[in-house]
Design a protein around this motif. Structure first.
Motif, PDB file in Angstrom:
ATOM      1  N   ARG A  44       0.838  -1.202   0.000  1.00  0.00           N
ATOM      2  CA  ARG A  44       0.000   0.000   0.000  1.00  0.00           C
ATOM      3  C   ARG A  44       0.877   1.257   0.000  1.00  0.00           C
ATOM      4  NH1 ARG A  44      -5.035   2.138   1.809  1.00  0.00           N
ATOM      5  NH2 ARG A  44      -4.849   4.361   1.362  1.00  0.00           N
ATOM      6  N   LEU A  45       1.947   1.263   0.782  1.00  0.00           N
ATOM      7  CA  LEU A  45       2.844   2.411   0.817  1.00  0.00           C
ATOM      8  C   LEU A  45       3.544   2.618  -0.526  1.00  0.00           C
ATOM      9  CD1 LEU A  45       4.454   1.993   4.356  1.00  0.00           C
ATOM     10  CD2 LEU A  45       2.772   3.702   3.642  1.00  0.00           C
ATOM     11  N   ASP A  48       0.936   4.247  -2.639  1.00  0.00           N
ATOM     12  CA  ASP A  48       0.735   5.626  -2.201  1.00  0.00           C
ATOM     13  C   ASP A  48       1.814   6.528  -2.793  1.00  0.00           C
ATOM     14  OD1 ASP A  48      -1.539   5.111  -0.734  1.00  0.00           O
ATOM     15  OD2 ASP A  48      -0.496   4.951   1.191  1.00  0.00           O
ATOM     16  N   GLN A  49       3.057   6.050  -2.769  1.00  0.00           N
ATOM     17  CA  GLN A  49       4.151   6.849  -3.330  1.00  0.00           C
ATOM     18  C   GLN A  49       4.002   6.981  -4.838  1.00  0.00           C
ATOM     19  OE1 GLN A  49       8.137   5.531  -2.472  1.00  0.00           O
ATOM     20  NE2 GLN A  49       9.074   7.042  -3.815  1.00  0.00           N
ATOM     21  N   GLY A  52       1.074   9.222  -5.712  1.00  0.00           N
ATOM     22  CA  GLY A  52       1.392  10.597  -5.357  1.00  0.00           C
ATOM     23  C   GLY A  52       2.221  11.284  -6.429  1.00  0.00           C
ATOM     24  N   ASN A  81      -7.022  -0.440  -2.794  1.00  0.00           N
ATOM     25  CA  ASN A  81      -7.224   0.350  -1.576  1.00  0.00           C
ATOM     26  C   ASN A  81      -6.606   1.738  -1.687  1.00  0.00           C
ATOM     27  OD1 ASN A  81      -8.604  -1.743  -0.317  1.00  0.00           O
ATOM     28  ND2 ASN A  81      -6.737  -2.612   0.589  1.00  0.00           N
ATOM     29  N   ALA A  82      -5.499   1.852  -2.418  1.00  0.00           N
ATOM     30  CA  ALA A  82      -4.847   3.148  -2.581  1.00  0.00           C
ATOM     31  C   ALA A  82      -5.525   3.997  -3.654  1.00  0.00           C
ATOM     32  CB  ALA A  82      -3.368   2.951  -2.933  1.00  0.00           C
ATOM     33  N   TRP A  83      -6.014   3.360  -4.716  1.00  0.00           N
ATOM     34  CA  TRP A  83      -6.579   4.068  -5.863  1.00  0.00           C
ATOM     35  C   TRP A  83      -7.949   4.660  -5.542  1.00  0.00           C
ATOM     36  CZ3 TRP A  83      -5.291   6.495  -9.967  1.00  0.00           C
ATOM     37  CH2 TRP A  83      -6.124   6.621 -11.080  1.00  0.00           C
ATOM     38  N   LYS A  84      -8.816   3.863  -4.932  1.00  0.00           N
ATOM     39  CA  LYS A  84     -10.137   4.316  -4.465  1.00  0.00           C
ATOM     40  C   LYS A  84     -11.021   4.829  -5.597  1.00  0.00           C
ATOM     41  CE  LYS A  84      -8.323   5.530   0.091  1.00  0.00           C
ATOM     42  NZ  LYS A  84      -8.029   6.619   1.070  1.00  0.00           N
ATOM     43  N   SER A 205      11.146   3.108  -4.866  1.00  0.00           N
ATOM     44  CA  SER A 205      10.410   3.430  -3.648  1.00  0.00           C
ATOM     45  C   SER A 205      11.280   3.201  -2.423  1.00  0.00           C
ATOM     46  CB  SER A 205       9.149   2.563  -3.549  1.00  0.00           C
ATOM     47  OG  SER A 205       8.494   2.782  -2.325  1.00  0.00           O
ATOM     48  N   ARG A 207       9.906   4.163   0.757  1.00  0.00           N
ATOM     49  CA  ARG A 207       9.022   4.410   1.895  1.00  0.00           C
ATOM     50  C   ARG A 207       8.797   3.206   2.795  1.00  0.00           C
ATOM     51  NH1 ARG A 207       3.752   7.843   0.749  1.00  0.00           N
ATOM     52  NH2 ARG A 207       3.670   7.519   2.981  1.00  0.00           N
TER      53      ARG A 207
END
Length: 235
Positions: A44-45, A48-49, A52, A81-84, A205, A207
């Motif tokens: 998920r992280l 998210d990166q 972003g 879950n990140a895209w929504k 990535s 993160r």
């Protein structure tokens, strides 16, 4: 060399049938194992990166995603879950048990999905079909990962992206390499693989922490080819 005798040590990956059998065996407990190791949260992280940085370059109506080496679906579910927003998943895995498990999890999550048993090096899809290709811990299993990356690029639309996770060079990466006969990859090697396959490498990535960071790295790449170029490569 010892006089006229040559001694050589090389890595021999698991043959496709053996790899499929191994993952068929582990499929019933794979989701539980990856959850315990914290991989879904780290995935998920990663997304998210990535989002972003690059969400503005992706369609907002219905994102068409290809998950290469889908496993039990955790990478795609983390993206969801990140895209929504609405997304459709196509997926391949060499293991029929993994494919069945991921298809069941996608149905439970309400994600439209087409899951097939196939090799990531010979994708059963047309050129320029997907907005995003994702691949978690599959490329390092392959005897020729650059060839597989070029195949993933073939099915990506111009401007589309790949998000990949790979086993990194570390002491835990060495354990994974020994157990699964995988490659271990540095950040520069990951970028080189993407570049050799024709991608424009993005950032890697940094993160996710914890166990994921000790075992894995994530690398992004963009397909900058025109549609005509991609079609020629697919012939």
């Amino acid at each position: 060399w010892f006089g006229s005798w040559q001694v050589r040590i090389g890595r021999r990956p698991l043959a496709p049938d053996a790899l499929a059998m191994a993952y068929n065996k582990h499929a019933p407990t794979w989701t539980q194992l990856t959850n315990r190791l914290g991989y879904p949260a780290s995935y998920r992280l990663v997304f998210d990166q990535f989002l972003g940085q690059h969400a503005s370059q992706l369609p907002t109506s219905n994102l068409h995603v290809l998950d290469c080496g889908v496993g039990t679906g955790s990478f795609s579910l983390a993206l969801h879950n990140a895209w929504k927003k609405p997304m459709t998943v196509s997926a391949v895995d060499i293991s029929s048990a993994m494919a069945d498990t991921s298809a069941m999890r996608f149905r439970s999550a309400g994600i439209p999905a087409d899951v097939r048993v196939a090799s990531v090096s010979r994708l059963p899809f047309d050129d320029n079909q997907f907005d995003l290709v994702i691949a978690a811990h599959v490329l390092e299993h392959l005897p020729n990962p650059i060839e597989a990356l070029a195949e993933m690029r073939r099915v990506l639309r111009p401007g589309g992206w790949i998000v990949s996770c790979l086993t990194r060079r570390s002491w835990l990466g060495t354990y994974i390499q020994t157990k699964w006969r995988t490659h271990r990859v540095s950040e520069s090697e990951a970028r080189s693989w993407l570049q050799q396959a024709g991608f424009n490498p993005g950032t890697t990535s940094d993160r996710p922490g914890g166990l994921f960071r000790l075992t894995s790295l994530a690398a992004f790449g963009q397909n900058t080819a025109s549609a005509e170029t991609n079609q020629r490569k697919g012939k």
